[in-house]
Scaffold this motif. Structure first.
Motif, mmCIF file in Angstrom:
data_model
loop_
_atom_site.group_PDB
_atom_site.id
_atom_site.type_symbol
_atom_site.label_atom_id
_atom_site.label_comp_id
_atom_site.label_asym_id
_atom_site.label_seq_id
_atom_site.Cartn_x
_atom_site.Cartn_y
_atom_site.Cartn_z
ATOM 1 N N GLN A 95 0.833 -1.197 0.000
ATOM 2 C CA GLN A 95 0.000 0.000 0.000
ATOM 3 C C GLN A 95 0.868 1.247 0.000
ATOM 4 O O GLN A 95 1.967 1.253 0.549
ATOM 5 N N VAL A 96 0.333 2.287 -0.617
ATOM 6 C CA VAL A 96 0.951 3.608 -0.612
ATOM 7 C C VAL A 96 -0.089 4.570 -0.066
ATOM 8 O O VAL A 96 -1.258 4.519 -0.459
ATOM 9 N N TYR A 97 0.322 5.450 0.848
ATOM 10 C CA TYR A 97 -0.572 6.457 1.408
ATOM 11 C C TYR A 97 -0.118 7.826 0.924
ATOM 12 O O TYR A 97 1.073 8.106 0.868
ATOM 13 N N HIS A 98 -1.087 8.665 0.592
ATOM 14 C CA HIS A 98 -0.775 10.028 0.146
ATOM 15 C C HIS A 98 -1.780 10.974 0.788
ATOM 16 O O HIS A 98 -2.989 10.783 0.662
ATOM 17 N N LYS A 99 -1.296 11.988 1.499
ATOM 18 C CA LYS A 99 -2.176 12.931 2.185
ATOM 19 C C LYS A 99 -2.505 14.111 1.279
ATOM 20 O O LYS A 99 -1.641 14.630 0.575
ATOM 21 N N ILE A 100 -3.774 14.524 1.318
ATOM 22 C CA ILE A 100 -4.256 15.676 0.546
ATOM 23 C C ILE A 100 -4.836 16.674 1.537
ATOM 24 O O ILE A 100 -5.714 16.325 2.320
ATOM 25 N N ARG A 101 -4.367 17.898 1.501
ATOM 26 C CA ARG A 101 -4.943 18.933 2.352
ATOM 27 C C ARG A 101 -5.898 19.769 1.507
ATOM 28 O O ARG A 101 -5.579 20.126 0.379
ATOM 29 N N GLY A 102 -7.057 20.073 2.075
ATOM 30 C CA GLY A 102 -8.035 20.893 1.372
ATOM 31 C C GLY A 102 -7.477 22.279 1.088
ATOM 32 O O GLY A 102 -6.760 22.844 1.887
ATOM 33 N N SER A 103 -7.791 22.796 -0.059
ATOM 34 C CA SER A 103 -7.363 24.149 -0.439
ATOM 35 C C SER A 103 -8.139 24.548 -1.686
ATOM 36 O O SER A 103 -9.331 24.314 -1.757
ATOM 37 N N HIS A 104 -7.461 25.067 -2.661
ATOM 38 C CA HIS A 104 -8.118 25.522 -3.880
ATOM 39 C C HIS A 104 -8.720 24.358 -4.658
ATOM 40 O O HIS A 104 -8.185 23.258 -4.652
ATOM 41 N N PRO A 105 -9.831 24.602 -5.347
ATOM 42 C CA PRO A 105 -10.443 23.538 -6.161
ATOM 43 C C PRO A 105 -9.497 23.077 -7.264
ATOM 44 O O PRO A 105 -8.641 23.824 -7.722
ATOM 45 N N GLY A 106 -9.675 21.848 -7.673
ATOM 46 C CA GLY A 106 -8.857 21.298 -8.741
ATOM 47 C C GLY A 106 -9.143 19.824 -8.920
ATOM 48 O O GLY A 106 -10.129 19.297 -8.405
ATOM 49 N N LEU A 161 -10.285 6.939 -1.509
ATOM 50 C CA LEU A 161 -10.187 8.273 -0.914
ATOM 51 C C LEU A 161 -10.895 8.243 0.444
ATOM 52 O O LEU A 161 -12.058 7.852 0.535
ATOM 53 N N LEU A 162 -10.170 8.643 1.501
ATOM 54 C CA LEU A 162 -10.699 8.606 2.863
ATOM 55 C C LEU A 162 -10.490 9.937 3.564
ATOM 56 O O LEU A 162 -9.437 10.575 3.399
ATOM 57 N N ASP A 163 -11.477 10.352 4.375
ATOM 58 C CA ASP A 163 -11.255 11.509 5.232
ATOM 59 C C ASP A 163 -10.390 11.059 6.416
ATOM 60 O O ASP A 163 -10.066 9.882 6.562
ATOM 61 N N GLU A 164 -10.000 12.005 7.254
ATOM 62 C CA GLU A 164 -9.070 11.720 8.360
ATOM 63 C C GLU A 164 -9.607 10.642 9.304
ATOM 64 O O GLU A 164 -8.893 9.701 9.661
ATOM 65 N N GLU A 165 -10.863 10.755 9.690
ATOM 66 C CA GLU A 165 -11.456 9.796 10.631
ATOM 67 C C GLU A 165 -11.476 8.384 10.045
ATOM 68 O O GLU A 165 -11.087 7.413 10.709
ATOM 69 N N ASN A 193 -15.614 3.990 5.958
ATOM 70 C CA ASN A 193 -16.339 4.414 4.765
ATOM 71 C C ASN A 193 -15.396 5.257 3.920
ATOM 72 O O ASN A 193 -14.803 6.205 4.417
ATOM 73 N N GLY A 194 -15.279 4.904 2.658
ATOM 74 C CA GLY A 194 -14.418 5.649 1.758
ATOM 75 C C GLY A 194 -15.003 5.626 0.361
ATOM 76 O O GLY A 194 -16.004 4.956 0.099
ATOM 77 N N THR A 195 -14.369 6.350 -0.530
ATOM 78 C CA THR A 195 -14.789 6.389 -1.927
ATOM 79 C C THR A 195 -13.765 5.646 -2.762
ATOM 80 O O THR A 195 -12.595 6.052 -2.815
ATOM 81 N N ARG A 196 -14.191 4.569 -3.375
ATOM 82 C CA ARG A 196 -13.319 3.817 -4.274
ATOM 83 C C ARG A 196 -13.325 4.539 -5.621
ATOM 84 O O ARG A 196 -14.367 4.803 -6.188
ATOM 85 N N ILE A 197 -12.153 4.876 -6.121
ATOM 86 C CA ILE A 197 -12.010 5.629 -7.358
ATOM 87 C C ILE A 197 -11.866 4.639 -8.517
ATOM 88 O O ILE A 197 -11.033 3.734 -8.461
ATOM 89 N N HIS A 220 -6.960 11.418 2.607
ATOM 90 C CA HIS A 220 -5.895 10.468 2.326
ATOM 91 C C HIS A 220 -6.270 9.599 1.138
ATOM 92 O O HIS A 220 -7.416 9.172 1.013
ATOM 93 N N LEU A 221 -5.292 9.334 0.296
ATOM 94 C CA LEU A 221 -5.429 8.336 -0.758
ATOM 95 C C LEU A 221 -4.734 7.075 -0.282
ATOM 96 O O LEU A 221 -3.612 7.129 0.221
ATOM 97 N N VAL A 222 -5.411 5.960 -0.419
ATOM 98 C CA VAL A 222 -4.800 4.665 -0.170
ATOM 99 C C VAL A 222 -4.732 3.971 -1.522
ATOM 100 O O VAL A 222 -5.752 3.758 -2.172
ATOM 101 N N ILE A 223 -3.528 3.667 -1.958
ATOM 102 C CA ILE A 223 -3.312 3.007 -3.240
ATOM 103 C C ILE A 223 -2.781 1.613 -2.924
ATOM 104 O O ILE A 223 -1.704 1.476 -2.344
#
Length: 88
Positions: A3-14, A28-32, A44-48, A66-69
């Motif tokens: 597995q690879v983890y990648h953190k995304i911080r909210g900011s500008h849309p994109g 894609l998972l929120d912090e909790e 609960n997460g969103t499978r891309i 967070h992205l979990v790959i």
């Protein structure tokens, strides 16, 4: 399974695009829910959806995410993953 983890911080849309090797899942998972995932609890997460070794989605603009790959094959190489940020 690797597995690879990648953190995304909210900011500008994109958008975020990810180039991945064969037999890979992206969640894609929120912090909790990321913390629940790490403890092997129900989460609960969103499978891309991945198509032709690529997936993309709108970047969250609020909070910490967070992205979990997950590589499903024995020859999964984390350095073959490319994460691409693009402004809206």
């Amino acid at each position: 399974m690797k597995q690879v983890y990648h953190k995304i911080r909210g900011s500008h849309p994109g958008f975020i695009g990810i180039e991945v090797p064969d037999e890979t899942e992206v969640v894609l998972l929120d912090e909790e829910n990321f913390n629940l995932f790490r403890r092997a609890a129900n989460y609960n997460g969103t499978r891309i959806m991945i198509k032709n070794h690529y997936c993309h989605f709108m970047k969250p603009t609020e909070g910490s995410w967070h992205l979990v790959i997950e590589g499903k094959s024995a020859n999964f190489k984390p350095d073959s993953i490319q994460i691409i940020y693009k402004a809206a």
